[in-house]
Design a protein around this motif. Sequence first.
Motif, mmCIF file in Angstrom:
data_model
loop_
_atom_site.group_PDB
_atom_site.id
_atom_site.type_symbol
_atom_site.label_atom_id
_atom_site.label_comp_id
_atom_site.label_asym_id
_atom_site.label_seq_id
_atom_site.Cartn_x
_atom_site.Cartn_y
_atom_site.Cartn_z
ATOM 1 N N HIS A 105 -36.482 -6.872 -102.660
ATOM 2 C CA HIS A 105 -36.351 -7.832 -103.756
ATOM 3 C C HIS A 105 -35.108 -7.545 -104.582
ATOM 4 O O HIS A 105 -34.308 -8.426 -104.892
ATOM 5 C CB HIS A 105 -37.618 -7.776 -104.610
ATOM 6 N N ARG A 106 -34.923 -6.274 -104.915
ATOM 7 C CA ARG A 106 -33.778 -5.931 -105.759
ATOM 8 C C ARG A 106 -32.477 -6.124 -105.012
ATOM 9 O O ARG A 106 -31.482 -6.543 -105.569
ATOM 10 C CB ARG A 106 -33.896 -4.469 -106.197
ATOM 11 N N ASP A 146 -40.280 -14.214 -111.149
ATOM 12 C CA ASP A 146 -41.193 -13.160 -111.583
ATOM 13 C C ASP A 146 -40.653 -11.803 -111.152
ATOM 14 O O ASP A 146 -40.069 -11.654 -110.082
ATOM 15 C CB ASP A 146 -42.570 -13.367 -110.963
ATOM 16 N N ARG A 147 -40.845 -10.850 -112.025
ATOM 17 C CA ARG A 147 -40.327 -9.527 -111.748
ATOM 18 C C ARG A 147 -40.976 -8.916 -110.510
ATOM 19 O O ARG A 147 -40.376 -8.159 -109.779
ATOM 20 C CB ARG A 147 -40.592 -8.637 -112.967
ATOM 21 N N SER A 148 -42.222 -9.235 -110.318
ATOM 22 C CA SER A 148 -42.947 -8.642 -109.195
ATOM 23 C C SER A 148 -43.158 -9.652 -108.080
ATOM 24 O O SER A 148 -44.222 -9.702 -107.469
ATOM 25 C CB SER A 148 -44.302 -8.106 -109.664
ATOM 26 N N TYR A 149 -42.137 -10.418 -107.837
ATOM 27 C CA TYR A 149 -42.192 -11.435 -106.775
ATOM 28 C C TYR A 149 -42.678 -10.844 -105.455
ATOM 29 O O TYR A 149 -43.568 -11.365 -104.788
ATOM 30 C CB TYR A 149 -40.772 -11.967 -106.616
ATOM 31 N N PRO A 184 -41.075 -10.308 -119.733
ATOM 32 C CA PRO A 184 -40.879 -11.071 -118.498
ATOM 33 C C PRO A 184 -41.977 -10.796 -117.486
ATOM 34 O O PRO A 184 -42.271 -11.631 -116.645
ATOM 35 C CB PRO A 184 -39.517 -10.592 -117.995
ATOM 36 N N ASP A 185 -42.553 -9.618 -117.551
ATOM 37 C CA ASP A 185 -43.541 -9.307 -116.538
ATOM 38 C C ASP A 185 -44.877 -9.956 -116.823
ATOM 39 O O ASP A 185 -45.725 -10.058 -115.958
ATOM 40 C CB ASP A 185 -43.712 -7.804 -116.441
#
Lengths: 723, 195, 102, 558
Positions: free
Chosen positions: A29-30, A119-122, A490-491
Motif C-alpha cells: 500500500h505504501r 483509508d489509511r488501512s486500505y 484519518p483512521d
Amino acid sequence: MASYPYLFLIPLLPLLSAAFYGVFGLKVHRRFGEKAVHWPAVLLPWGSFLVSAIGLVTLASLHGEHAALHQSVWSWIHIGALQVDLAFLMDPLSAVMAVVVSLVGSLIHVYSIGYMKGDRSYWRYFSYLNLFMFSMLVLVLADNFLFMFVGWEGVGLCSYLLIAFWYTDREKAAAGMKAFVVNRVGDYGFTVGLLVLFWGLLGVVGATSLNFHEVQQLVNAPGMADRLVQVGLPTAVCLLFFLGATGKSAQIPLYVWLPDAMAGPTPVSALIHAATMVTAGVYMVARVHFLFALSPTAMTVVAVVGALTALFAATIGLFQHDIKKVLAYSTVSQLGFMFMAVGVGAWWVGIFHLVTHAFFKACLFLGSGSVILGCHHEQDMRRLGGLGKLMPWTAASYLLSCFAIAGFPLFSGFFSKDEILWQTFDSATLLVPGTLLWGIGAVAALCTSFYMFRSYYLTFSGTYRGGAAQQQGTGEEAGHKMAAAKASGPDASPLGHPGQGHGHTLPRESPKNMTIVLAVLAFFAVVAGFVGLPHLWHLPNLFEHWLAPVFEAASQGLANAGYGAGVEWTLMAISVVIALAGFFLARWLYRDERNPIPRRLLEQGSPFIRGLHRVVYNKYYVDEAYQVAFVDRATGLASMLAWFDDHVVDGLVNLAGAIGRFFGRIQGAIDLYFVDGLVNLLARTFLVVGKQFRTIQTGRVQSYVYGVMAGSGLLIVILLLVV
Amino acid sequence: MQVQVIGAIVFWALAILTVAGAALVAFSRNIVHSAFGLLAAFFGVAGLFVFLSADFVGMVQLLVYVGGVVVLFLFAVMLTGRIEQVEISNLSRGPLPALAVLIGTVAVLAVVAFQTPWGPSGDMAAEPTTAAIGNALLSQYLLPFEIASVLLVAALIGSVLLASRRKEDELEDQATAEATDQPGDPPAAGPGGEP
Amino acid sequence: MTITVTHYLLISALLLGFGLYCVLTRRSAVAVLMGIELILNAANVNLVAFSRFTVGDIDGQLFALFGILLAAAEAAVALAIVLAVYRSISSVDVDDTSSMKG
Amino acid sequence: MDFPQYATTSHLLTWIIFTPLIGVGLILLSLAIKPIFGWSKVVTDTIARGTGLAATAVVFLLAIVLGVGYADQPGELAFVHHFVWIRQFHIEYFVGVDGLNVALILLTALIGLVAMVASLPWGGRIEEGDHPHFSKRRVPGYMALFLILETGILGTFCALDFFLFYVFWELMLLPMYFLIGVWGAPTRVEGPGWIRGGPYAAIKFFLYTLVGSVLMLLAMIMLYYASGPAVLADGTVSEHTFNILYLAQMGQAGHFASAAPILGMAFSKVIFVGLFIGFAIKVPMFPLHTWLPDAHVDAPTPISVILAGLLLKTGGYGILRFNFQILPDAAHWAAIAVAILGAISIVYAAFVCMAQTDLKKLIAYSSVSHMGFVLLGAASFTDLGMNGAMFVMIAHGIISPMLFLIAGVIYDRAHTRDINSFGGLAVKLPEYAGITGLAFMASLGLPGLAGFVGEIMVFLGAYGATQTIFKVIVGVSAFALVITASYYLWAIHRMFLGQFNQKWSGLWDMNWRERFALYPLAVLTVVLGFYPMPVLDLFRNTLGSMAASIAALNLPGL
C-alpha cells in the motif's frame, strides 16, 4: 458423486490475496498505492465466482439424486471414528450459495474500491474482506460439519475484524467484540450439537460420521430414523444446531449483536451482515434439513423463533433514525422469515428468500453506503432527505430494492416472501398452527413495507436537511458530532478523499464503480425472483427444481394442511395489499416534511404512545437486560473467582507456606532456646567450672604430669581395692 | 657357669650405668652434665639390648641416640644458653613431690614386676637378628616402614623449617581478585527507541 | 643368678621414674625433653625384654626400632621448636612460653 | 511373564539429550580459560550465546532426524539406547522413542531453539539502573542453566526407566529456580510479608513442585518394591524393576491392582494418587495451579516460554505415561474425578482470566485452562480423547510460547504488562497487533488453527466416554469456548483498540529477533490447524491402542 478438482480454487483464491495483503499489505500500500492493493484483491474473488459458475454449469449437466461435485484436498483429522477430510462438496444447494456469495462478494469488492478510497488501512480492509470470502466459501462448500465449522468461525472472526475495522473508536471495537462473543455462544450450541450427533449416531446406528452425505445416509438408512427419534436425538441435535444458527443469523435470543455490527464500513454491512454471513444459519439448517425433518419440535422452535424475530425486529425498525440501523433490523426481520421457511420444511423457499434477500438487501445497504459517503458520514435520516435528485442512481436502485423487499408483485421479494407466507400457512407439521405464524409473518411484512419506504422517503425525497441543519439551533448537536467525527483523525473514517470536499457542499453521486454495482444488484433484486415462480402460476419453478435433489427426500415426510388454490390466491392478494398499504402509509407520512403527524404524535401523544415509542426505540431494552443478566454476571463471577483464586486457593498455598514457616519459627525457637539452650547451658557450666579450674590450669606441663600420675595412682588404688 | 657369671657381671655393670646415667639426668644441676648422663643411659640401654640378644636394635640405639640425639641435645643446650650458666636448669618446683612420684612409680612397677608370674623364660636363641628384622621390615612391616620413612622426611622438613631463620618481611600476597569486568557494552540503539 | 625379665623391668621402671622426675622438675625445655627420652627408652627396654623372655620372636624388637625412630623424629622436631621459641622469646623456660595461654 | 528385550538400536537420543550439556561444558571451559587469554566479558558472553544457540540448533536438527526417522514406524519403540546403570538397584539407562513422547521431544527441540532465540540480546534500549534486561545479565550462567534445563526436559521425555526419569525430572527444577529467581523480576519491595524480599515466585515454584516430586518419589519406590521380577538390559534377571515398559506390562496384567494394600487402601490407588498429584502440580490442575501465574509473572520471557511450552507438558506426559499406562485399574477408578478436575480447570481458569489485568497472568491462567483439556481428554479413555489430549499439548506447546513471547515484546518496551494501561496500540504497532491477534485466536480455538484441532478432538472424545457423566462435564467445559473468547477479545480490546494512548508514543514495532522467534510458531500454528495429520500420525497408533487396551480392561469406574 463426481470428482471436480477445481473446487478448492473457489476458497483458495481469496485466501491467497488475504494472506498476501495480511502480511505485505502495508508495504504494498505504501509503496505502490491503492491500485496495487485492490486490483488483485478484487480480481481473485471474481476468479472464485468464475470457478463457482463453471461448477454450477457442470453440476447442471449431471443428473440424478446424487448430482454433486466433490473434492477431497487432504485428510484433516483421522482418528478412530472421526474421519474428517478437508473436502469440498458442491451439490445444488452449496452451488447456489457459492455462486451467490462469490457474485455478491465480488460486486461488493468492486464497490469497496470507491467506498474505502483514501483509508489509511486500505490494505487491511481488502485483506479482511478476502479472508471473509474465503471463510464464507469454505462454510458453504465444506463437505462435513467440522470443516464447515472452520468457515463458520472464520466468518465470525472476519465479522469481528471488519466491525472493529475503525478500531480507534472504542464503541466500534466493542461492537466487534460483542459480535464475536455472542456468536461464540451460538458456537457453543453448534459444538455440543456436533458431539451429540457424532456419538448419538454411533450409539444408535452403530456407525458415525461428520460428513453431511454420510450422516444423511446413516439417518436415512431403513428403520434408523424411528430409532433416532425414539432417543430424541434429532430434537436435541437440531435445537443445539439452531442455537448456533441464532448466533450467526441474529435470531432471538442472540440477535443483539447485529444492529451494533453496523459500526463497520457499509460495504461490510452489506456483504457480511446482510447478504452472506448472517444467512449461514439458514444455510446450515437447510444443510441438516434431514435431521430437522425428523423433529417437529425442533422445526416448531425454528419457525416460531423465526416468526417472532421477524415481527420483533420489524417493530424496532419502525422508529429507528439511523438508516443503517433500519436496514439492520430489517435484516434481522428478513432472516426471521427465512427461518420461518426452513422451520416449516420449505427449505428451498428459505434458500430462495436467502438469495433474493442477498441481492436486494446488499443493494439497500450499498445504497445507504452511497448516501453515507455522499453526505459525509451522516447516517441519521433526520438530517438526510431530498437526495433523490442529487443521487439519482442511488435513489433508483434503493427504490427498486425497497419494492423488492416489500414484496411488490413481480419483484423478487414478492415471490420468495409470498411463498414463505403461503408455505407457513399451509404447514401442518408444526406443533403450532401454521395460520398463527402466518399472521405474525403478515404483520411483520406490513411493518417491513412501512419502514423500508419510510427510510426511502426520509432519505431521498423532500429537501436536503443536512447542510441546513448547521444553521439551525437544533442542529447544534449534529454539528458537534460531525466535528468530533472529523477530529478523530484519518483512521477513524474514510473522510478526506480527493474529490469529497470537507465543506458542507451538497451531496453528490458516488463514483461509477459504486453506482454500477448498485445497478447490477438492483437488476438482480428485480429479476432474481423469476427463477422461483409460484406453482399457482403453472410456470416452471426452476429454483425448486434445482434444489429438489437435495430436499426432495426429506420433504416427503412433511404434512400439508392441504389448502386449495383459492386460499393461496387469497393470501397472495393479501400480501400485495400489505405491501401496498405499507408503501402508501409511509409515502403519506414521510414523502416530504409537510406531514406533521409523526412529529405531533410524538410531541403531543399520550404517555402511552411516547412510552411505547421510547421502549421500541430503545430496542425493548434487551441490550441492557443482557448486560445485567449475562455480562455483569460473568464479569462479576470472574472477579469473584479471581479473588477466590488469589485469596483462597493461593491463600491455602501461602497458608501452607506460612504454617511451614510458623513451625519453622517454633522449631527455631525450640532450637534457639531449648536445644541450643542446653548446649549453652552446658557451655556456661563449663565456663563457670572452668573459671574455677582455671587456677589449676597453669599451662605448665609439669602440673599436668602430676595430674596424670595422680590419676594413675588413683586408678591403681581403686584396682587394688576392687580386686 | 663362667659365662653366666661374666654375663651377670656385665649385666649389672650395664644396669648400673644406665640407672646412674638416668639419675644424673634427673638430678644434675648442670644441664651439660645431664646431657652426659643421658649419653651414659643411652649407652647402657644399648648394652642391655645387646645383652637381650637384640644386637641390631642395640646398634641402632647406639647410632641414633648416642650418635644423633645426644649430639642434638648438646647442640640445643649450647645454642640456647651459655654453658657457664649452670643455674639454667634450676628446679622450678620443689623436688619433693617429684621425688614422691618417682618413688611411687618405681615402687608400683617393682611390685608388679616381682609379683607377676612372667612364665618361663623365653628360649630365643642368642643369634644375630639383623637378617630377620630386615626380612620383617620388607615384608610384614612394609607399610609401617614406609610410613615411618615418610614421617622422618616430614620431621626433617619440619625441623628444618622451624629451625631456619625466617625472612622478616615476606612480600604481601599480590594475588587479588581479578579486576572486575567492564560494566556492560555500549548501549545499542533500539529501532525508534526514544526516551 | 640368672637374669630374668624382672631385672629388666626394674631397670625400665627406674628409667621411667627418673625420666618422670626430670620432666616434673626441670624448667628448661631441653631438660624436659631429656626426661622424655628417658621415658621412651624405658619403654623400649620393656619391649625388647618381653620380646626376648616371654614372647620369643622379634616383633618386640621391631616395635622398639619404631620407637627409636619416633623418638628421634620427636627429638629433632621438638628441639627445632625449642630453638624457634628461644629465638622469639630468648628463653627456653617452659613457664615463660605462656603467650598462647588462654 | 514374558519380557521383550529392548536392545540398543541407536545412540541418537543420547546425543539429543546430552548435547546441551556439552554446550554447558564449553561455556564453563570458556569461563575457565577466560583469565588465561584475558578475555573480556563481551567475549565470554558471545561465546556463551553462540554455544547456547549452537547447542539448541544441533538438538533441533537431531530431533528433525529423529522425527523423520520415526515417521516410518509410528507407534513402535525406536531409537532405543539401553544399558545397566546401577546394578544393585536394577537401575538402567534406558531411553527410547515411542508414540507417547516423540511429538513432545520434537516440540522440546523446537521450543528450546525458539526460547534460545528469544534469549539473545535484545536490540532495544538497555534499561538503566540496577535491573538491566535479562539477556544481558550474567550471560554464561544463564546459558548454562538454560542448557541444563533443556537436557532435563529432553531426558524427562526420553527416559524409559523410572529412576532415570526421576533424575531428569529433578534436573529440571533447579535451573528453573535460578532462572526465575536470578534473571526474573526484581525482588518485590511491596506486598505481604511472604512476597517481599526474596524470589517469592521461584521459591514457590520450587517448593510446590518439590512437594509433587516427593510424592512421586515415594510412589516410585513403592512401585519398585511391588514390581515383580524382570530382566535387565544385559539379560540378567532382576528382582524388581524400574523399567517403565515392564511396569506397564505388569500393570496392565493386573499386577499392581492385586498388590498388597497400603494402610488399608488399595495399592494401585494410593500409587495413582501420589503420582497424579506429582504430575498434576506440573500440569497444573486446579487447585494446584497457583504457582504458575506467579512463576510466569516473575520469569524472564524465554523461561516463561519454556515453562508454558514444555514444563507443563511433562505433567501431562507423566499422567499418560505413568498413571494411565502402569495403573489402568486405578485410572479407571479415578477417571471421573480427573475429568471433573480438568473441567473445573478449564472453566474456572477461564473465568479467572477475565478478571486479570496483568497480561502475563492472563496468559498463565489461560494455560491452566487449556491444560485442563489434556486432563479431560486423557481421562475419557477414548481414542479421540487421548489423541486430542496429546494434540492439545502439542498445540498449546506452540501457542503458549507465542503468547509469552508476545507478552515479552510489550514488556521489554513498556516495562509494564498492565492491560488497562495500554490502548490503541494497533496504531503504533500494527505487526505486533496482528501477530497477537493470531496467537489469541489460536489460543481461543479458532477453527483452522492448531488449538481447535486438539480441543474438538478432546470434546468429541470425552463426550463419547463410557461414563454418562462425561456428557455433562463436556457440556459444562465447552462453555469455556465463550469465556475464552471473551477474555481474549477483551484483552485485545483494552490493549490494541480504541484511541491511541499517547503515553506509549515511544513504542516501536517488533524487531528481527522477535520475528525470528514468533513467525515460525505462527506459521506452524496455521499449518497444524489445517494439516495436523503428520503430527497425529506420530502418536495416534500408540494412543489408540492404549485407549483400546485400557477400555478393554472393562473395570468398574468410580
